[in-house]
Write an enzyme that holds these catalytic residues in place. Structure first.
Site, PDB file in Angstrom:
ATOM      1  N   LYS A  38       0.863  -1.204   0.114  1.00  9.65           N
ATOM      2  CA  LYS A  38      -0.039  -0.031   0.084  1.00  9.65           C
ATOM      3  C   LYS A  38       0.983   1.368   0.037  1.00  9.65           C
ATOM      4  O   LYS A  38       0.642   2.285  -0.783  1.00  9.65           O
ATOM      5  CB  LYS A  38      -0.840  -0.268   1.221  1.00  9.65           C
ATOM      6  CG  LYS A  38      -1.945  -1.019   1.060  1.00  9.65           C
ATOM      7  CD  LYS A  38      -2.800  -1.076   2.525  1.00  9.65           C
ATOM      8  CE  LYS A  38      -4.154  -2.045   2.342  1.00  9.65           C
ATOM      9  NZ  LYS A  38      -4.884  -1.882   3.623  1.00  9.65           N
ATOM     10  N   ALA A  80      -0.874   1.679   6.456  1.00 11.64           N
ATOM     11  CA  ALA A  80      -1.324   0.749   7.783  1.00 11.64           C
ATOM     12  C   ALA A  80      -2.257  -0.269   7.266  1.00 11.64           C
ATOM     13  O   ALA A  80      -3.063  -0.016   6.356  1.00 11.64           O
ATOM     14  CB  ALA A  80      -1.491   1.454   8.966  1.00 11.64           C
ATOM     15  N   ASP A  81      -2.122  -1.579   7.954  1.00 12.75           N
ATOM     16  CA  ASP A  81      -3.134  -2.730   7.631  1.00 12.75           C
ATOM     17  C   ASP A  81      -3.117  -3.244   9.097  1.00 12.75           C
ATOM     18  O   ASP A  81      -2.194  -3.667   9.878  1.00 12.75           O
ATOM     19  CB  ASP A  81      -2.729  -3.494   6.739  1.00 12.75           C
ATOM     20  CG  ASP A  81      -3.853  -4.481   6.173  1.00 12.75           C
ATOM     21  OD1 ASP A  81      -4.803  -3.811   5.538  1.00 12.75           O
ATOM     22  OD2 ASP A  81      -3.908  -5.500   6.264  1.00 12.75           O
ATOM     23  N   THR A  82      -4.430  -3.743   9.403  1.00 12.69           N
ATOM     24  CA  THR A  82      -4.720  -4.149  10.486  1.00 12.69           C
ATOM     25  C   THR A  82      -5.179  -5.718  10.237  1.00 12.69           C
ATOM     26  O   THR A  82      -6.289  -5.825   9.367  1.00 12.69           O
ATOM     27  CB  THR A  82      -5.620  -3.548  11.450  1.00 12.69           C
ATOM     28  OG1 THR A  82      -4.981  -2.438  11.856  1.00 12.69           O
ATOM     29  CG2 THR A  82      -6.001  -4.346  12.782  1.00 12.69           C
ATOM     30  N   SER A 124       0.156  -3.352  11.246  1.00 11.92           N
ATOM     31  CA  SER A 124       1.643  -2.941  10.590  1.00 11.92           C
ATOM     32  C   SER A 124       1.342  -1.706  10.062  1.00 11.92           C
ATOM     33  O   SER A 124       0.460  -1.332   9.628  1.00 11.92           O
ATOM     34  CB  SER A 124       1.970  -4.096   9.437  1.00 11.92           C
ATOM     35  OG  SER A 124       3.428  -3.806   8.979  1.00 11.92           O
TER      36      SER A 124
END
Length: 206
Positions: A64, A85-87, A122
């Site tokens: 991303k 960010a990614d969750t 992250s």
């Protein structure tokens, strides 16, 4: 007084991440990736075969950030740090994404009921051909959920835009007995780690 040019690009649609960045005084402009193009999304969130949760969330986050950086270059936008960010939610090695329907939401909550699961967020920052990344992991302990509690919750719109089918900042907070880790990380942006990365990219916090 903060330098007005200390602005970043946020490559995320999440309103929670916007709120968290505002909480620590970070000035940002949205640089949104596309979910649909003639060739598909700018970044696929499909899990690769045998991919571990921590590898998955780190890979998608960096993809991303890189896609947003390329977009900045293509559009000839002012060069600024880019944050992505990614969750993801994981239990028993499984990756729980956003439930596509009520059945999936119910199944996820049944899986989490009465157990400890992990929330991984992250965060990646790219600036001037450099990149920095950290992944924060929190343990979340759910109380045992009755069928009636799960049904009532899944009757709302809450589960369907959140990894694992719940958000700690919403009504599902009553499901959570305790956490070990970062409250803001579970929301979608661990502020301690995010501040560290932005400072490395030259952004002054506070």
């Amino acid at each position: 007084m903060k330098n007005p040019y200390q602005k970043i690009y946020l490559a995320s649609k999440s309103p929670r991440r916007r709120e968290l960045l505002r909480q620590i005084g970070v000035v940002f402009e949205l640089l949104l990736l596309r979910d649909q193009t003639p060739r598909g999304p700018d970044v696929s969130e499909d899990v690769l075969p045998d991919e571990l949760p921590q590898h998955y969330v780190a890979r998608v986050t960096m993809e991303k950030a890189r896609a947003a950086h390329q977009m900045m270059v293509w559009r000839s936008l002012p060069a600024r740090p880019i944050l992505a960010a990614d969750t993801t939610v994981t239990i028993d090695g499984l990756i729980l994404g956003k439930p596509a329907n009520r059945r999936e939401a119910v199944e996820m909550l049944q899986m989490l009921s009465g157990r400890t699961h992990q929330v991984l967020t992250s965060v990646a920052v790219i600036h001037q051909e450099q990149s920095w990344q950290l992944t924060q992991v929190s343990d979340v302990i759910f109380q045992s959920l009755s069928a009636a509690m799960i049904d009532a919750y899944c009757d709302t719109s809450e589960p369907y835009d959140k990894a694992g089918g719940y958000g700690i900042q919403g009504p599902a907070a009553i499901f959570i007995e305790s956490i070990r880790g970062s409250h803001s990380g579970i929301m979608g942006l661990p502020l301690f780690e995010t501040a560290q990365l932005l400072q490395q990219a030259g952004i002054r916090i506070l």
